[in-house]
Design an enzyme around this catalytic site. Structure first.
Site, short mmCIF file in Angstrom:
data_model
loop_
_atom_site.label_atom_id
_atom_site.label_comp_id
_atom_site.label_asym_id
_atom_site.label_seq_id
_atom_site.Cartn_x
_atom_site.Cartn_y
_atom_site.Cartn_z
N GLY A 124 -1.32 6.09 -14.69
CA GLY A 124 -1.65 7.31 -15.41
C GLY A 124 -0.49 8.28 -15.45
O GLY A 124 -0.58 9.34 -16.07
N LEU A 153 -9.68 13.03 -1.19
CA LEU A 153 -9.28 12.70 -2.56
C LEU A 153 -10.09 13.50 -3.56
O LEU A 153 -9.59 14.05 -4.54
CB LEU A 153 -9.45 11.20 -2.82
CG LEU A 153 -9.06 10.76 -4.22
CD1 LEU A 153 -7.54 10.75 -4.38
CD2 LEU A 153 -9.62 9.38 -4.55
N GLN A 180 8.70 10.37 -10.83
CA GLN A 180 8.46 11.61 -10.10
C GLN A 180 9.52 11.78 -9.04
O GLN A 180 10.08 10.79 -8.59
CB GLN A 180 7.07 11.61 -9.47
CG GLN A 180 6.96 10.57 -8.36
CD GLN A 180 5.58 10.48 -7.77
OE1 GLN A 180 4.60 10.84 -8.38
NE2 GLN A 180 5.50 9.98 -6.56
N HIS A 231 0.91 -0.50 -7.30
CA HIS A 231 1.66 0.42 -8.16
C HIS A 231 2.92 -0.21 -8.76
O HIS A 231 3.12 -0.22 -9.97
CB HIS A 231 2.07 1.67 -7.37
CG HIS A 231 0.92 2.39 -6.75
ND1 HIS A 231 -0.31 2.49 -7.36
CD2 HIS A 231 0.80 3.05 -5.57
CE1 HIS A 231 -1.12 3.19 -6.58
NE2 HIS A 231 -0.48 3.53 -5.49
N ASP A 248 -0.06 -1.29 0.09
CA ASP A 248 -0.38 0.07 -0.30
C ASP A 248 0.38 0.49 -1.57
O ASP A 248 -0.13 1.28 -2.37
CB ASP A 248 -0.02 1.03 0.84
CG ASP A 248 -0.74 2.36 0.71
OD1 ASP A 248 -1.93 2.33 0.35
OD2 ASP A 248 -0.12 3.41 0.93
#
Lengths: 621, 597
Positions: free
Chosen positions: B287, B122, B483, B346, B341
């Site tokens: 973000g 990362l 996205q 999210h 996850d």
């Protein structure tokens, strides 16, 4: 809709010209397109109608100066003209007459339906080997500009796309002497093929032209129309006949033609419809007079008053947008809409053809009809159905909820000469066909209000002008500001100005876009106005049909939704007539603006008075 | 409070967050522990501490501003904390309100960014490149240094070499990029050390001090390390390497526990060493440009305002799909599964942003307050409202795509879901009865994250009777594609141009690529910058996290207890059909699998 679509092209019939070559009415009358009156000016010149009181009434409607002997026959039937003239079975199936405002029409059976029924089982006529009905479209004024540029090409396009019924003929009618061949030759020059499918275009053109015929005659001669009738009958060969007359002629001879056509050349078995183009008078009185005269010969549902703006793709789509998308429904009122703008601009002037225009001016030419019609469609309540009468009922309600325009809510302008880049553009009064001292407006802006629950206080702004910097017609809907906007405190720009805006661009480059405030991508928090966009060109590759195609097809199919009913017309004139009169009486001087400019600045002050900014002049567009 | 920071010089960040001038915030945490334990016992991984009360519950305390005012309260109860907060050199709140980091007096302050776990993936792929991008765009303060910290032995030069491989220049302005890179690398240093060694962190502190050279020191620690050593690293960093006179902030990445209990334990452990406002829990989806834009769309456009409720919205879909599997890196994933996850963090975060009421302001606490309210209005997920799947191998065009359990790092009998769909409901006045559907999966046919808002049908649609198609199905739909290829579009019914009256669905479209030529910054850039500037809006507060876990923990437990078998779907497919049935039960059609997509 598409019920009448013919499938294949028919065998063309070998029926040919009959010998109607001698015409009695040789005297060419001297219609001057620029001056005509619907009042009884010509009454005294019309001795034939003098003796009869009914005819006296009628005479208002016959403005042409020529006399003709057979007038007697019709004049006695002023309201229900069940004609029994020497010609055989001149039987109109319908006469639901003289409904002053057209409302009774709801009860009227569709004339084409009721008639067609009994014939349906009938065996096809031998010589055509096929279908039982025949459509004849007569373009009266066939040698004129509109006919050449719009009507014939539109008819061809309809034919090309298989929208016309199997059996049809197109007749040109005008005073000029011409053979069928000459007409075909003339027409063929303006026919075009659809951009997107050119196959067989030539072949189709030939076939189309074979169905075009010409008949020369005077516009006010019943005899000539009688001859036309004979010819039509031959073509129809006994089929159920439907007849459409397209009056592409100056308004002063509307009534003559309608009289002749309806009395002498009406269909005996099917329907007869007449398409008329603007101008429909020049104020309430003259318009009413015209309507009254038309109604002597035609029923409301035979009159198809064209406003070709209503045939534009995006105007058609306006109702679809409103009524088939939930997202617009809650927004469509004074609660969310701050103002609505209807903008029409042309980038050229009268260019030597100001004769007609000068008598009307931009308010009559564009605002009172095109823009007001769009306004009514925009603002109307949800109709009960999409049927013509339901829609038109709602439109009339809007018009009747509006107050007549006040002089202080209008500004007018006229373009003056301007030189740019060494080229000089002439002013309006430089046009030789325009009087030197003309104060006719070539530009006007107006603020209108609809006093109903939905729209109270919302300014509807109109702007129309010639010789401006762009060519464009659009509807702009500006929404209110976001109350207590969270983003307002932080970011310099005045978000109360950057409100949402929905734009429908009718022409050129049809598009719909919605301006939204959006975050400029990046690490900061800057907002800008982006567009949620639908550009027709990129989404729909097919060529968008011309407004005339749609309207012609609708007239053929008896779909009246896009045509203007008498009461609508009357209501529209009521809004504008006092203003027009006042302007003429006071000889209001238009504000001069240079050819090719953005129009007189007065338009901004008018907008400012109602707390509006013109959406098309913000620099964003 | 010190949030303006570099904004005057950072071309793109402008004055975005400049008004966050709140002093304290209400904080909903009921169980913030204070330590009764001695520090050296805190090394264990799962410290579960009992706490009776929360000394800060109401008067907390932006450390960079208002700490001074509340210091007295804190002092009695939590002496340890006070120390690590650097309160010994308390600056007055007033002074802090002056933007001390702004260019003018920037010579007085410095920011040190320590990437803990610098040799990890990362760090290499995201953190260093994001830092460079910020530097490249002049968004970082004048004085900053970057420290890599990890166990590997490495020199500064080696670190720089490693870092330099992944730095990239903005596509749209390449000038001076090489030069800028050099300058940036010169500011990167490396310190090797154990994650649980206070001594090593003490050494780090010493090095940091040297670089700070007496300026006001602000320190940001980015914990890019496995969750089991979070607490160790936090303890060491906060005790031994906190800033003595500026702020100290810690960025942590998911996973934040794996259920309510473990998450609460982690939070408690972190809170022994950090204040709430020092903890920056990253959810990098927050973000993303379009997630940021979601609030802009909602709150700065009048046209969406009346639509945003059960009255007009029929359902909302939050969709995440990846077109690849674990690809040999399933070790971590297998322990968590797709629900933990992707969904619990999210997608749920996006849901909360989507559904929240209008906040009082754009301040972090106002927004997070509203988000928490949404989460707390939701009922915990029921097992009937969840479908789970796992991808199996699939051969296409001669290529064999491995199944999830073919991954060597995954146990052969793993039941871990790689796909899940769920229906959630918000029981408040605005959203009662509106299904919020989530779908997340790996190894699907495409890669995409999007929010789909399906509107109700037009009541009494005029066009319904006339035109064959069922317009009640062809409802409006607003799609926010997060996205790839960022876009916003609104599906509307439109007349197909032509003489007939055929309707179709067209899009009112905003494709970012076409409208905005600038490269869209990576989510990490924004989040790092926000952390540096003390902007907490996009970070997850402890109570939010807690509320999020409360929703998912019961169903996760049940799935594990019952050993629920996932429905298998082929690699590269559209996922298990169970998702359709779940949607159908709530009278929803997935928008991403419609014919017109």
């Amino acid at each position: 809709m598409a019920t009448l679509r013919g499938t294949t092209l028919l065998v063309f019939l070998g029926v040919l010209l009959v010998l109607l070559s001698t015409f009695r009415c040789e005297a060419a009358d001297k219609d001057d397109g620029d001056q005509f009156f619907f009042g009884g000016l010509s009454k005294a010149k019309d001795p034939a109608v003098e003796p009869n009181i009914e005819a006296n009434k009628l005479s208002h409607c016959s403005s042409s100066s020529t006399t003709f002997s057979s007038l007697h026959h019709e004049t006695s039937y002023f309201s229900k003209w069940v004609t029994e003239i020497h010609f055989r079975r001149q039987l109109r199936n319908h006469f639901e007459l003289k409904s002053a405002n057209g409302f009774p029409l709801n009860a009227v059976p569709m004339q084409d339906g009721s008639v067609a029924k009994p014939l349906e089982e009938e065996v096809p006529f031998p010589e055509f080997g096929e279908t039982k009905s025949m459509l004849s479209i007569t373009v009266v004024g066939a040698s004129g500009d509109l006919a050449k540029k719009k009507i014939f090409p539109a008819l061809f396009a309809l034919y090309y796309e298989d929208w016309l019924p199997e059996n049809f003929v197109v007749y040109g009618y005008a005073r000029t002497k011409m053979t069928d061949e000459e007409l075909r030759n003339m027409i063929s020059k303006t026919l075009t093929c659809r951009i997107d499918r050119r196959e067989n275009c030539q072949a189709k053109m030939e076939e189309f032209l074979k169905r075009c015929f010409y008949h020369s005659g005077q516009y006010n001669s019943p005899e000539d129309f009688l001859e036309l009738n004979c010819k039509l009958k031959e073509r129809e060969g006994g089929k159920l006949s439907n007849r459409l007359f397209y009056l592409s002629i100056p308004p002063n001879i509307f009534v003559d033609v309608v009289r002749c056509a309806s009395t002498k050349a009406s269909s005996t078995t099917g329907w007869t419809r007449v398409i008329v183009e603007k101008p429909f008078g020049r104020d309430s009185e003259s318009s009413r007079e015209l309507t009254k005269c038309l109604m002597q010969y035609l029923t409301e549902d035979q009159i198809f008053r064209i406003d070709h703006y209503l045939g534009k793709e995006l105007v058609e789509n306006l109702s679809v947008l409103r009524f088939s998308n939930l997202v617009f429904e809650p927004l469509w009122s004074r609660n969310y809409i701050r103002n609505v703008q209807f903008i029409f601009s042309e980038d050229f002037g009268t260019e030597g053809r100001g004769g007609y225009f000068d008598n009307y001016g931009i308010i009559r030419d564009i605002m009172q009809n095109h823009l007001l019609q769009i306004l009514a469609l925009f603002a109307m309540e949800t109709p009960v159905s999409l049927d013509a009468e339901d829609t038109r009922n709602e439109k009339v309600k809007v018009l009747k909820s509006m107050k007549p325009l006040q002089l202080e809510d209008v500004i007018v302008g006229q373009y003056k000469g301007h030189s740019k880049g060494g080229k000089s553009y002439p002013g309006y009064i430089d046009d030789p066909t325009v009087p030197k001292d003309s104060v006719t407006p070539t530009f006007a802006a107006a603020a209108l209000f609809i006093n109903n629950a939905r729209w109270d206080g919302v300014p509807f702004l109109m702007k129309a002008g010639k010789a401006l910097h762009t060519k464009r017609a659009e509807i702009r809907v500006q929404f209110r500001h976001v109350p207590g906007n969270l983003y307002k405190r932080n970011f310099g720009t005045d978000l109360d100005k950057a409100t949402n805006e929905l734009v429908l661009r009718l022409q050129p480059d049809e598009a719909i876009y919605l301006k939204v405030n959006n975050k400029v991508p990046g690490l900061g928090m800057r907002l800008d106005r982006s567009d949620l966009n639908l550009l027709y060109r990129t989404r729909y590759t097919r060529e968008i049909p011309d407004a005339y195609e749609r309207l012609l097809l609708d007239a053929i199919e008896g779909e009246r939704r896009l045509f203007i009913r008498s009461d609508e017309l009357d209501a529209a004139w009521t809004l504008f007539t006092p203003l027009l009169k006042e302007m003429e009486e006071k000889k209001i001087m238009p504000e001069l603006y240079p050819y090719g400019s953005r129009g007189p600045v007065g338009a901004h002050y008018l907008a400012a008075k109602h707390d509006v900014r013109w959406g098309d002049l913000t620099g964003e567009d | 409070m010190a949030t303006i920071s570099s904004s005057t010089r950072c071309c793109s960040s402008s004055l975005a967050y400049s008004n966050s001038s709140y002093i304290g915030f209400h904080h909903h945490q009921k169980n913030v522990p204070f330590s009764l334990v001695s520090p050296n016992r805190l090394g264990s991984k799962r410290v579960s501490l009992q706490s009776k009360s929360n000394p800060y519950s109401n008067v907390i305390i932006m450390q960079d501003g208002a700490v001074g005012t509340t210091a007295a309260t804190v002092e009695n109860k939590a002496p340890l904390k006070k120390l690590k907060d650097g309160l010994s050199s308390v600056t007055s709140p007033k002074e802090h309100k002056e933007p001390i980091e702004v260019g003018v007096n920037s010579d007085k302050s410095t920011v040190s960014i320590t990437v803990v776990g610098a040799s990890g993936d990362l760090a290499k792929k995201k953190i260093f490149p994001a830092l460079f991008a910020l530097y490249y765009e002049d968004c970082l303060p004048e004085h900053f240094t970057i420290f890599g910290y990890s166990r590997s032995k490495m020199t500064d030069a080696e670190l720089r070499n490693m870092v330099s491989k992944t730095l990239t220049c903005r596509i749209d302005k390449r000038e001076n990029c090489g030069e800028k890179m050099e300058q940036f690398l010169k500011r990167c240093f490396y310190q090797s050390g154990q994650y649980d060694s206070q001594e090593n962190f003490m050494e780090l502190d010493k090095t940091l001090k040297e670089h700070e050279a007496g300026r006001v020191s602000n320190r940001l620690f980015y914990l890019s390390i496995p969750p089991n050593i979070f607490v160790d690293a936090v303890r060491c960093a906060s005790l031994s390497a906190s800033a003595s006179n500026g702020w100290t902030r810690v960025i942590v990445e998911k996973p934040f526990g794996r259920d309510s209990e473990s998450s609460a334990a982690l939070t408690r452990a972190l809170k022994q060493y950090l204040e709430e406002d020092q903890i920056f829990r990253i959810d990098h989806y927050l973000g993303k440009e379009l997630v940021e834009n979601l609030s802009v769309l909602r709150f700065s456009n009048l046209i969406f305002e009346p639509l945003w409720s059960r009255q007009y919205i029929r359902n909302v879909q939050l969709i995440f799909s990846e077109d690849f599997g674990t690809e040999g890196r399933g070790g971590y994933f297998d322990h968590y599964g797709i629900i933990r996850d992707i969904m619990q963090n999210h997608l749920l975060q996006i849901l909360a942003l989507f559904a929240m009421e209008t906040p009082v302001s754009l301040d972090a606490e106002d927004i997070r307050n509203e988000k928490v309210k949404v989460l707390r209005s939701m009922k915990p997920l029921r097992i009937d409202d969840v479908v789970v799947g796992q991808y199996k191998s699939h051969t296409k065009g001669g290529v064999i795509y491995p199944g999830y359990t073919d991954d060597k790092t995954v146990p052969k009998d793993s039941l871990t879901p790689t796909f899940a769909a769920a229906a959630l409901f918000i029981d408040n006045a605005r959203w009662d009865g509106v299904p919020f559907l989530m779908k997340a999966g790996k190894a699907l046919h495409n890669r995409r994250t999007e929010i789909r808002v399906q509107f109700r049908h037009v009541p009494g649609n005029l066009y319904n009777r006339n035109f064959g198609t069922d317009l009640d199905q062809a409802t409006n739909e607003l799609v926010i594609r997060v996205q790839p290829d960022e876009a916003i579009y609104l599906k509307i019914n439109n007349k197909v141009p032509g003489l007939g009256m055929r309707l179709d669905r067209s899009n009112l479209n905003l494709l970012y690529k076409a409208r905005y030529s600038k490269e869209i910054p990576d989510a990490y850039e924004r989040l790092l910058l926000d952390a540096i500037e003390g902007e907490r809006r996009l970070f997850i507060r402890s109570d939010e996290l807690d509320a999020a876990w409360s929703l998912f923990t019961p169903v996760l437990k049940e799935l594990e207890e019952k050993r629920t078998f996932p429905e298998y779907y082929p690699y590269g497919s559209r996922g298990p059909v169970g998702a359709y049935y779940l949607a159908a039960r709530h009278n929803v059609k997935w928008g991403d699998l419609g014919v017109d997509e």
